[in-house]
Structures are given as C-alpha cells and as structure tokens.
Design an enzyme around this catalytic site. Sequence first.
Site, PDB file in Angstrom:
ATOM      1  N   ARG A  51      -4.188  68.552-104.172  1.00  0.00           N
ATOM      2  CA  ARG A  51      -3.984  68.898-102.758  1.00  0.00           C
ATOM      3  C   ARG A  51      -2.971  68.018-102.040  1.00  0.00           C
ATOM      4  NH1 ARG A  51      -8.500  70.536-104.483  1.00  0.00           N
ATOM      5  NH2 ARG A  51      -8.388  68.544-105.527  1.00  0.00           N
ATOM      6  N   THR A  52      -3.130  66.713-102.180  1.00  0.00           N
ATOM      7  CA  THR A  52      -2.315  65.817-101.354  1.00  0.00           C
ATOM      8  C   THR A  52      -0.838  65.976-101.698  1.00  0.00           C
ATOM      9  OG1 THR A  52      -4.194  64.315-101.355  1.00  0.00           O
ATOM     10  CG2 THR A  52      -2.117  63.442-100.536  1.00  0.00           C
ATOM     11  N   LYS A  80       8.083  51.334-118.376  1.00  0.00           N
ATOM     12  CA  LYS A  80       8.950  50.360-119.061  1.00  0.00           C
ATOM     13  C   LYS A  80       8.772  48.967-118.469  1.00  0.00           C
ATOM     14  CE  LYS A  80      12.523  53.904-119.199  1.00  0.00           C
ATOM     15  NZ  LYS A  80      13.814  54.205-118.545  1.00  0.00           N
ATOM     16  N   ARG A 101       0.915  57.586-103.728  1.00  0.00           N
ATOM     17  CA  ARG A 101      -0.483  57.345-104.118  1.00  0.00           C
ATOM     18  C   ARG A 101      -0.460  56.322-105.247  1.00  0.00           C
ATOM     19  NH1 ARG A 101      -4.905  61.925-105.243  1.00  0.00           N
ATOM     20  NH2 ARG A 101      -4.904  61.804-102.972  1.00  0.00           N
ATOM     21  N   HIS A 129      -7.130  56.599 -97.063  1.00  0.00           N
ATOM     22  CA  HIS A 129      -6.445  57.874 -97.325  1.00  0.00           C
ATOM     23  C   HIS A 129      -6.206  58.505 -95.943  1.00  0.00           C
ATOM     24  CE1 HIS A 129      -5.114  61.455 -99.188  1.00  0.00           C
ATOM     25  NE2 HIS A 129      -6.115  61.706-100.009  1.00  0.00           N
TER      26      HIS A 129
HETATM   27  N1   CP Z   1      -8.375  65.206-101.239  1.00  0.00           N
HETATM   28  C1   CP Z   1      -7.497  64.752-102.151  1.00  0.00           C
HETATM   29  O1   CP Z   1      -6.950  63.657-102.032  1.00  0.00           O
HETATM   30  O2   CP Z   1      -7.291  65.619-103.184  1.00  0.00           O
HETATM   31  P1   CP Z   1      -6.269  65.366-104.377  1.00  0.00           P
HETATM   32  O3   CP Z   1      -6.793  64.182-105.156  1.00  0.00           O
HETATM   33  O4   CP Z   1      -6.263  66.640-105.168  1.00  0.00           O
HETATM   34  O5   CP Z   1      -4.941  65.059-103.769  1.00  0.00           O
END
Ligand code: CP
Length: 301
Positions: A51-52, A80, A101, A129
């Site tokens: 999603r993110t 590397k 991320r 998050h």
């Molecule tokens: N909610 C969320 O962070 O989903 P993903 O890990 O799929 O990005």
Amino acid sequence: MSNRSLVSISDYNKEEILEILDAAADFEANPNRSTLKGKVIATLFFEPSTRTRLSFETAVLRLGGSVIGFSDAATSSSVKGETLNDTIRMVSCYADAIVMRHPFEGAARYAAEISPVPIINAGDGANQHPSQTLLDLYSILKTQGTLDNLKICVAGDLKYGRTVHSLIMAMSYFHPSFRFIAPEELKLNEEYRIFCLRNNIPFEETTELNENINDADILYMTRVQRERFQDLMEYERVKNVYTLKNSMLENTKPNLRILHPLPRVAEISPDVDKNEKAYYFQQAQNGLYIRQAIISKVLSI
Ligand code: CP
C-alpha cells in the site's frame, strides 16, 4: 533536518494536520492534476510494502510527476555495502523528494538530517509511520464526522506496531480516550503510556478483545509484526492472539468503524469484510489522497 521533511507525526502541529486532511478532501474530489509536472520523486523501500509504496507512486503519477527508486533493497548498491548516507546523498542528486521505508528506527531522521531534499518517512522499524497516521485520521474524520472526543480501541501488537505509536501522538490534539488491548508480550511501550499521562489522555489496558469493543467509535486492529521479533518462538505463541469475527460486532455501536493499516494475517476474519462497519479497504484507498497532500506540502506546491 530539512524543515519540509515528514519524519515523525510530531513534525506537524494540529493546524498542519488539519491542513493535510482538508487538502486530501480536495484531492479525493479531483485526484488527476498536473501540479507535479517536471518533478521526480524517489521511493526507496528497504523493507517490503504494498500500500504505502504503490499509493505514494500513484499519488505522484496522478499529479503528473515521475517516480524512480527500488522496492527491494537487494537490487540497490546497499548490498555492495553502500551506506545510507551515501545512498541518500546520491538519490537527492536525482529526485526532488525521497519517500523512504527502512527497518532501523531513526533511519528517516538520519536521512532528513543529511538530505538536501525533503524526506518522507514511510515507516522506520517499530518507530513511526506518519503518512499512515494521516490517512487513519482522514478515515476517522470521514466516518465519524469529527476527530474529537472519540473512544478508540487499539488491539494487537502495540509494542512493535509503528502505526499505533504515530496514531496515539496525532490523536492527542483531539481529546480521545483509548483502550489498549494486547497480550502482556505486546503491551504498549512505556514511552507511549507516559505520553498519554503527560497529555492527559485517559486510557485503559486489557488483554481481552471480546466484550471490550462495545463502547468503541473506532476499533483499530493491528497485525502481530513477525519481522520485529528476535525470538520466533515468542511470535508463534502470540501470532493468533486475536481474531475479530463478525459475530463479535453484534452489540457494537452503529457508528463503529473497524480500521486496520493492513496487511492483515489472521486478526480479522474475512466474514467481517461484508459488515458495513469494516472500513479497512476504504482506509487504504484514502492513503492515495493523503499522500498527494503530503507530497504537495513537502514540495510547497
Ligand atoms: N499499511 C502499510 O504500511 O502497508 P504496506 O506495508 O503494504 O505498505
């Protein structure tokens, strides 16, 4: 740190949060624009995501911008031995903003301190998050008509669930009362309990899900975060601690909505999906509009 970065939800004050929610409503009404024409956004995902990453990338593409990056760090020069410092310095030569991320708590703050372009934290370990929290707030506002004075039950992995940590901080502006539902092993960290006490946020803690959701306006379910456990035997003991079933919703409030940042594993039975109180798929869709608003804000567009 570039002051346009979004690393922690605490980087935005109440007015800025409300400004993002307003902008998201505008984007929801009209998601296809050309305001990012000529802009390049990098998405650097050192951890898996559906999603993110895809909603950030869709947000950019629907605003006329372009996307570069990787969805698997194994395809980047980090395998590397390239440091995060060097990766950020290089990518900032190519992109106008970086969505990142990373498995390490604090990685996004570090990146923001060295990056000449804004960093958007798409999740750093078990820490924060913030873009998820903004879409959670937007979902709460859309379903409840207000963010104020709500009873929010949060269930599952409150120790490692970064979306829970950001949500508690953001809701502190809106006089919530929380019920934290978790087994002993996954209880909310002391840091966030102290945060609630310091901010006069009433909260209760329990280990039982059933019987404890009937007075809730929002039930926020979370996945047990397998990837954060040092001891997989401990994960095995707690992985199926809660499963929300449709029958458990019989005596809940009419306005209750069930949120989940997703992905889910076993914590929400598929038989809940058809219940009108299930809102997690719409919640994920809301992420597109919120992320359009965030990218526009960090680029001052
Ligand atoms: N909610 C969320 O962070 O989903 P993903 O890990 O799929 O990005």
